[in-house]
Design a protein around this motif. Sequence first.
Motif, mmCIF file in Angstrom:
data_model
loop_
_atom_site.group_PDB
_atom_site.id
_atom_site.type_symbol
_atom_site.label_atom_id
_atom_site.label_comp_id
_atom_site.label_asym_id
_atom_site.label_seq_id
_atom_site.Cartn_x
_atom_site.Cartn_y
_atom_site.Cartn_z
ATOM 1 N N VAL A 129 16.098 -5.607 5.014
ATOM 2 C CA VAL A 129 15.064 -6.500 5.520
ATOM 3 C C VAL A 129 14.198 -5.808 6.564
ATOM 4 O O VAL A 129 12.970 -5.952 6.575
ATOM 5 N N THR A 130 14.815 -5.009 7.441
ATOM 6 C CA THR A 130 14.056 -4.287 8.457
ATOM 7 C C THR A 130 13.046 -3.351 7.809
ATOM 8 O O THR A 130 11.874 -3.294 8.200
ATOM 9 N N ALA A 131 13.478 -2.597 6.808
ATOM 10 C CA ALA A 131 12.580 -1.675 6.126
ATOM 11 C C ALA A 131 11.464 -2.423 5.400
ATOM 12 O O ALA A 131 10.317 -1.984 5.376
ATOM 13 N N PHE A 132 11.795 -3.571 4.821
ATOM 14 C CA PHE A 132 10.786 -4.340 4.102
ATOM 15 C C PHE A 132 9.756 -4.923 5.059
ATOM 16 O O PHE A 132 8.561 -4.975 4.746
ATOM 17 N N ASP A 133 10.198 -5.354 6.238
ATOM 18 C CA ASP A 133 9.250 -5.823 7.251
ATOM 19 C C ASP A 133 8.220 -4.740 7.555
ATOM 20 O O ASP A 133 7.015 -4.999 7.634
ATOM 21 N N HIS A 134 8.705 -3.517 7.740
ATOM 22 C CA HIS A 134 7.797 -2.406 8.050
ATOM 23 C C HIS A 134 6.812 -2.182 6.906
ATOM 24 O O HIS A 134 5.613 -1.979 7.125
ATOM 25 N N LEU A 135 7.313 -2.232 5.679
ATOM 26 C CA LEU A 135 6.450 -2.061 4.508
ATOM 27 C C LEU A 135 5.357 -3.129 4.470
ATOM 28 O O LEU A 135 4.175 -2.831 4.303
ATOM 29 N N LEU A 136 5.740 -4.389 4.661
ATOM 30 C CA LEU A 136 4.788 -5.488 4.575
ATOM 31 C C LEU A 136 3.726 -5.394 5.664
ATOM 32 O O LEU A 136 2.542 -5.664 5.429
ATOM 33 N N LEU A 137 4.129 -4.973 6.858
ATOM 34 C CA LEU A 137 3.202 -4.935 7.989
ATOM 35 C C LEU A 137 2.283 -3.713 7.981
ATOM 36 O O LEU A 137 1.297 -3.674 8.709
ATOM 37 N N THR A 138 2.619 -2.699 7.173
ATOM 38 C CA THR A 138 1.818 -1.474 7.183
ATOM 39 C C THR A 138 1.155 -1.175 5.846
ATOM 40 O O THR A 138 0.468 -0.161 5.712
ATOM 41 N N CYS A 139 1.322 -2.059 4.857
ATOM 42 C CA CYS A 139 0.736 -1.829 3.531
ATOM 43 C C CYS A 139 -0.763 -1.576 3.611
ATOM 44 O O CYS A 139 -1.291 -0.684 2.948
ATOM 45 N N HIS A 140 -1.466 -2.370 4.414
ATOM 46 C CA HIS A 140 -2.934 -2.252 4.480
ATOM 47 C C HIS A 140 -3.364 -0.888 4.989
ATOM 48 O O HIS A 140 -4.418 -0.379 4.614
ATOM 49 N N GLU A 141 -2.545 -0.252 5.834
ATOM 50 C CA GLU A 141 -2.899 1.062 6.361
ATOM 51 C C GLU A 141 -2.883 2.104 5.248
ATOM 52 O O GLU A 141 -3.761 2.964 5.180
ATOM 53 N N ARG A 142 -1.875 2.032 4.365
ATOM 54 C CA ARG A 142 -1.798 3.000 3.255
ATOM 55 C C ARG A 142 -2.933 2.755 2.254
ATOM 56 O O ARG A 142 -3.480 3.686 1.694
ATOM 57 N N ILE A 143 -3.259 1.478 2.021
ATOM 58 C CA ILE A 143 -4.368 1.154 1.103
ATOM 59 C C ILE A 143 -5.668 1.708 1.662
ATOM 60 O O ILE A 143 -6.457 2.329 0.958
ATOM 61 N N THR A 144 -5.920 1.483 2.954
ATOM 62 C CA THR A 144 -7.149 1.968 3.598
ATOM 63 C C THR A 144 -7.222 3.479 3.569
ATOM 64 O O THR A 144 -8.249 4.065 3.270
ATOM 65 N N SER A 145 -6.079 4.135 3.857
ATOM 66 C CA SER A 145 -6.037 5.602 3.872
ATOM 67 C C SER A 145 -6.352 6.174 2.499
ATOM 68 O O SER A 145 -7.107 7.132 2.360
ATOM 69 N N THR A 146 -5.796 5.548 1.450
ATOM 70 C CA THR A 146 -6.026 6.012 0.077
ATOM 71 C C THR A 146 -7.493 5.829 -0.316
ATOM 72 O O THR A 146 -8.108 6.691 -0.949
ATOM 73 N N THR A 147 -8.066 4.684 0.076
ATOM 74 C CA THR A 147 -9.467 4.395 -0.246
ATOM 75 C C THR A 147 -10.399 5.381 0.412
ATOM 76 O O THR A 147 -11.354 5.884 -0.197
ATOM 77 N N GLU A 148 -10.135 5.709 1.692
ATOM 78 C CA GLU A 148 -10.980 6.637 2.424
ATOM 79 C C GLU A 148 -10.882 8.047 1.868
ATOM 80 O O GLU A 148 -11.846 8.804 1.866
#
Length: 228
Positions: free
Chosen positions: A208-227
């Motif tokens: 659950v701890t790892a999944f929380d981190h994934l959910l809260l940081t997903c947008h950062e990886r999406i933005t990084s990939t787009t840029e």
Amino acid sequence: MTSPDPTESGPDEGSRTVVTRPASVGSFTFWFANQRWEWSAEVYRMHGYAPGQIVPTTELLLSHKHPEDRDLVAELIERTLAQGEPFSSRHRFLDTSGRVHTVMVIADQVLDDDGEPVGTTGYYLDLTETVDAVAEAAATEAIGGVVAARAVVEQAKGVLMRMYGIDAEQAFKVLVWRSQETNVKLRDIAACVIAGLKLIPRPPVQTVTAFDHLLLTCHERITSTTEA
């Protein structure tokens, strides 16, 4: 009139209307050294207080917890202090009027310059009011024309249901919250959650701890990939 596609548009995209709303959301921070809690105005209001009306403490926090969940939250706080783990859970609390709220607490660690945990910070999601049935039906219908998008959203909902022990409506609300919070398309948030599962360690205690981190940081990886 054709319903807007929630898998296609973010919350601020043009004049399109979002067909559902996210959970009532507030933020918090808990500092380990002096056991100090910081609440956003929304968390104060969830508990029935005006912002800044009281000083949040662990004792106050526990006094609001549902009697059946109080020991669970107390143990979680002890483990958070002892092991530096994020304060993440799903539980119930009573506001000052006695109304029961069902909340998800999604959090991550606060690290110092040496990478040591000094606190935990995250969000309270009040899931007491689930997504309106009409809004859910409209969202499902809108997604229906895009098979791949619907499939990945449904998969992500299933993961959240399993991870947090919530129902389908509440899981959809969490995904909508992250979409609106980050201005990233719902289907992209859902796809990121599914793709990122392979990054999560398998031991149950860490899941659950790892999944929380994934959910809260997903947008950062999406933005990084787009840029890129």
